[in-house]
Write a protein that holds these residues in place. Structure first.
Motif, PDB file in Angstrom:
ATOM      1  N   ILE A  11       7.715 -18.702  30.055  1.00 56.77           N
ATOM      2  CA  ILE A  11       6.556 -19.290  30.721  1.00 56.77           C
ATOM      3  C   ILE A  11       6.172 -18.400  31.891  1.00 56.77           C
ATOM      4  N   GLY A  12       4.963 -17.887  31.840  1.00 57.87           N
ATOM      5  CA  GLY A  12       4.480 -17.000  32.898  1.00 57.87           C
ATOM      6  C   GLY A  12       4.572 -15.546  32.489  1.00 57.87           C
ATOM      7  N   ASN A  13       3.646 -14.772  32.977  1.00 59.09           N
ATOM      8  CA  ASN A  13       3.617 -13.338  32.719  1.00 59.09           C
ATOM      9  C   ASN A  13       3.874 -12.577  34.009  1.00 59.09           C
ATOM     10  N   GLY A  14       4.091 -11.284  33.862  1.00 62.27           N
ATOM     11  CA  GLY A  14       4.229 -10.467  35.049  1.00 62.27           C
ATOM     12  C   GLY A  14       2.927 -10.435  35.830  1.00 62.27           C
ATOM     13  N   ASN A  15       3.028 -10.159  37.121  1.00 63.23           N
ATOM     14  CA  ASN A  15       1.852 -10.129  37.968  1.00 63.23           C
ATOM     15  C   ASN A  15       2.038  -9.033  39.008  1.00 63.23           C
ATOM     16  N   ALA A  16       1.106  -8.099  39.059  1.00 63.52           N
ATOM     17  CA  ALA A  16       1.237  -6.971  39.982  1.00 63.52           C
ATOM     18  C   ALA A  16       0.830  -7.321  41.401  1.00 63.52           C
ATOM     19  N   ARG A  17       0.061  -8.411  41.554  1.00 65.65           N
ATOM     20  CA  ARG A  17      -0.376  -8.788  42.906  1.00 65.65           C
ATOM     21  C   ARG A  17      -0.871 -10.226  42.867  1.00 65.65           C
ATOM     22  N   HIS A  18      -0.165 -11.106  43.555  1.00 60.50           N
ATOM     23  CA  HIS A  18      -0.526 -12.523  43.556  1.00 60.50           C
ATOM     24  C   HIS A  18      -0.390 -13.046  44.978  1.00 60.50           C
ATOM     25  N   ARG A  19      -1.458 -13.662  45.490  1.00 66.87           N
ATOM     26  CA  ARG A  19      -1.427 -14.161  46.866  1.00 66.87           C
ATOM     27  C   ARG A  19      -1.196 -15.664  46.868  1.00 66.87           C
ATOM     28  N   VAL A  20      -0.266 -16.096  47.712  1.00 64.03           N
ATOM     29  CA  VAL A  20       0.025 -17.513  47.914  1.00 64.03           C
ATOM     30  C   VAL A  20      -0.276 -17.856  49.362  1.00 64.03           C
ATOM     31  N   ILE A  21      -0.982 -18.956  49.594  1.00 55.24           N
ATOM     32  CA  ILE A  21      -1.251 -19.425  50.951  1.00 55.24           C
ATOM     33  C   ILE A  21      -0.483 -20.724  51.160  1.00 55.24           C
ATOM     34  N   LEU A  22       0.489 -20.684  52.057  1.00 52.13           N
ATOM     35  CA  LEU A  22       1.314 -21.851  52.336  1.00 52.13           C
ATOM     36  C   LEU A  22       0.536 -22.857  53.191  1.00 52.13           C
ATOM     37  N   PRO A  23       1.014 -24.102  53.261  1.00 51.19           N
ATOM     38  CA  PRO A  23       0.288 -25.135  54.027  1.00 51.19           C
ATOM     39  C   PRO A  23       0.009 -24.765  55.478  1.00 51.19           C
ATOM     40  N   ASP A  24       0.873 -23.953  56.105  1.00 52.11           N
ATOM     41  CA  ASP A  24       0.641 -23.577  57.499  1.00 52.11           C
ATOM     42  C   ASP A  24      -0.312 -22.403  57.648  1.00 52.11           C
ATOM     43  N   GLY A  25      -0.820 -21.896  56.529  1.00 57.26           N
ATOM     44  CA  GLY A  25      -1.749 -20.775  56.566  1.00 57.26           C
ATOM     45  C   GLY A  25      -1.115 -19.424  56.344  1.00 57.26           C
ATOM     46  N   THR A  26       0.200 -19.344  56.274  1.00 53.20           N
ATOM     47  CA  THR A  26       0.878 -18.076  56.001  1.00 53.20           C
ATOM     48  C   THR A  26       0.475 -17.555  54.622  1.00 53.20           C
ATOM     49  N   GLU A  27       0.092 -16.295  54.567  1.00 55.83           N
ATOM     50  CA  GLU A  27      -0.282 -15.658  53.303  1.00 55.83           C
ATOM     51  C   GLU A  27       0.857 -14.757  52.836  1.00 55.83           C
ATOM     52  N   ILE A  28       1.294 -14.974  51.609  1.00 56.83           N
ATOM     53  CA  ILE A  28       2.376 -14.178  51.030  1.00 56.83           C
ATOM     54  C   ILE A  28       1.862 -13.530  49.749  1.00 56.83           C
ATOM     55  N   THR A  29       2.012 -12.226  49.662  1.00 53.38           N
ATOM     56  CA  THR A  29       1.597 -11.497  48.467  1.00 53.38           C
ATOM     57  C   THR A  29       2.837 -11.083  47.683  1.00 53.38           C
ATOM     58  N   LEU A  30       2.868 -11.484  46.421  1.00 52.70           N
ATOM     59  CA  LEU A  30       4.022 -11.240  45.559  1.00 52.70           C
ATOM     60  C   LEU A  30       3.648 -10.356  44.378  1.00 52.70           C
ATOM     61  N   ALA A  31       4.647  -9.701  43.836  1.00 54.71           N
ATOM     62  CA  ALA A  31       4.550  -9.045  42.530  1.00 54.71           C
ATOM     63  C   ALA A  31       5.805  -9.398  41.769  1.00 54.71           C
ATOM     64  N   TRP A  32       5.700  -9.575  40.451  1.00 50.88           N
ATOM     65  CA  TRP A  32       6.901  -9.910  39.686  1.00 50.88           C
ATOM     66  C   TRP A  32       6.775  -9.472  38.234  1.00 50.88           C
ATOM     67  N   ALA A  33       7.938  -9.419  37.586  1.00 50.97           N
ATOM     68  CA  ALA A  33       8.014  -9.106  36.161  1.00 50.97           C
ATOM     69  C   ALA A  33       9.207  -9.853  35.576  1.00 50.97           C
ATOM     70  N   ALA A  34       9.106 -10.244  34.313  1.00 52.04           N
ATOM     71  CA  ALA A  34      10.188 -10.982  33.634  1.00 52.04           C
ATOM     72  C   ALA A  34      10.334 -10.463  32.211  1.00 52.04           C
ATOM     73  N   ILE A  35      11.580 -10.283  31.795  1.00 55.24           N
ATOM     74  CA  ILE A  35      11.885  -9.787  30.449  1.00 55.24           C
ATOM     75  C   ILE A  35      13.109 -10.530  29.924  1.00 55.24           C
ATOM     76  N   THR A  36      13.101 -10.871  28.653  1.00 53.46           N
ATOM     77  CA  THR A  36      14.290 -11.422  28.002  1.00 53.46           C
ATOM     78  C   THR A  36      14.518 -10.706  26.682  1.00 53.46           C
ATOM     79  N   ASP A  37      15.794 -10.579  26.295  1.00 56.53           N
ATOM     80  CA  ASP A  37      16.146  -9.896  25.053  1.00 56.53           C
ATOM     81  C   ASP A  37      17.326 -10.610  24.417  1.00 56.53           C
ATOM     82  N   THR A  38      17.327 -10.684  23.100  1.00 57.98           N
ATOM     83  CA  THR A  38      18.409 -11.367  22.379  1.00 57.98           C
ATOM     84  C   THR A  38      19.739 -10.658  22.547  1.00 57.98           C
ATOM     85  N   GLY A  39      19.711  -9.351  22.800  1.00 55.77           N
ATOM     86  CA  GLY A  39      20.945  -8.593  22.872  1.00 55.77           C
ATOM     87  C   GLY A  39      21.320  -8.057  21.503  1.00 55.77           C
TER      88      GLY A  39
END
Length: 279
Positions: free
Chosen positions: A4-32
């Motif tokens: 659930i969810g894909n990788g994202n090179a740039r994603h901005r989150v604004i918290l309730p107090d107004g703090t802005e956080i910019t994230l990047a992420w990636a996810a991979i799974t393999d059977t082995g």
């Protein structure tokens, strides 16, 4: 296997107090290389990132891990969540597993570990949670730290001083965990709150990675690859290259920027920190 969810090179989150956080992420799974079925599942969808490693037989393990990440994914798109929301998701997942009785006579269960954006005393924080032996690591300033403690027989032996950490890696009971989500038991996660810092990197992974790579190897690939997608890919490739004895799942999350309302563009908070933590 549920993703659930894909990788994202740039994603901005604004918290309730107004703090802005910019994230990047990636996810991979393999059977082995030795398993026929991938019983790992993950959710990588701000504000929650988590890996679940199913158990109880092929169909049951897949069902259990999917139940957990599906419930956690219900928080996707929110600016932040806390321990009550995580607790509720895990309890609902256990109920979902109960309604799936018949998948296996032994029942079904899963580990789960992850990190969710939240606030503690009005300060931005990662809420790290864990049940089982999947792990969360933090990399800051080139220093790698394991944030979770395994719920396993070998960890208890290490804590008691009966075996060394090195002996634990090859112990015959290394797969035996002492806590899980499912099997008709109330889930009891460990929680830990850590500050959200510009330039920090989180690694969330199943034990299919940590069975094949030491902490030194994990640190090497995290440092060598500033890009989250490349780091995740190289970690999985390395685990497969070292034997791939289990399903392996990796989520890499980078905090690129943290801007507080009162910072007024303070360069210490408003700068791109993705590479400075890995220099």
């Amino acid at each position: 296997m549920t993703q659930i969810g894909n990788g994202n090179a740039r994603h901005r989150v604004i918290l309730p107090d107004g703090t802005e956080i910019t994230l990047a992420w990636a996810a991979i799974t393999d059977t082995g290389l030795r398993r026929e079925v991938n019983e790992d599942s993950y959710v990588a969808q701000a504000p929650v990132f988590a890996v679940a490693d199913g158990m109880g037989g092929h169909a049951a393990g897949d069902f259990a891990s999917a139940a957990v990440v599906t419930r956690l994914a219900e928080h996707g798109g929110k600016p932040a969540i806390g321990t009550p929301e995580i607790d509720a998701s895990l309890h609902h997942a256990v109920q979902d597993m109960g309604r799936g009785a018949g998948v296996t006579d032994e029942g079904s269960g899963t580990t789960v570990t992850g990190a969710a954006l939240g606030t503690i005393s009005d300060e931005p924080a990662w809420i790290v949670f864990n049940i089982g032996d999947s792990r969360v690591y933090r990399l800051v300033g080139g220093v790698l730290e394991q944030l979770t403690v395994d719920h396993s027989i070998v960890q208890e032996l290490v804590d008691a001083g009966q075996i060394t950490r090195e002996e634990a890696d090859t112990h015959p009971h290394s797969n035996v965990i002492t806590r899980a989500v499912g099997f008709h038991e109330a889930p009891i996660p460990d929680y830990r709150a850590i500050a959200v810092e510009s330039g920090m990197r989180l690694l969330i992974c199943s034990d299919g990675l940590t069975k094949e790579l030491t902490s030194y190897g994990i640190r090497h690939f995290l440092l060598a690859n500033p890009n989250a997608e490349k780091a995740a890919a190289q970690l999985v490739d390395a685990a497969l290259g070292n034997g791939g004895r289990d399903n392996v799942t990796v989520i890499v999350v980078d905090v690129l920027k943290v801007v507080r309302p009162e910072a007024g563009g303070d360069p210490e908070l408003d700068g791109e920190g993705g590479e400075s933590a890995r220099a």
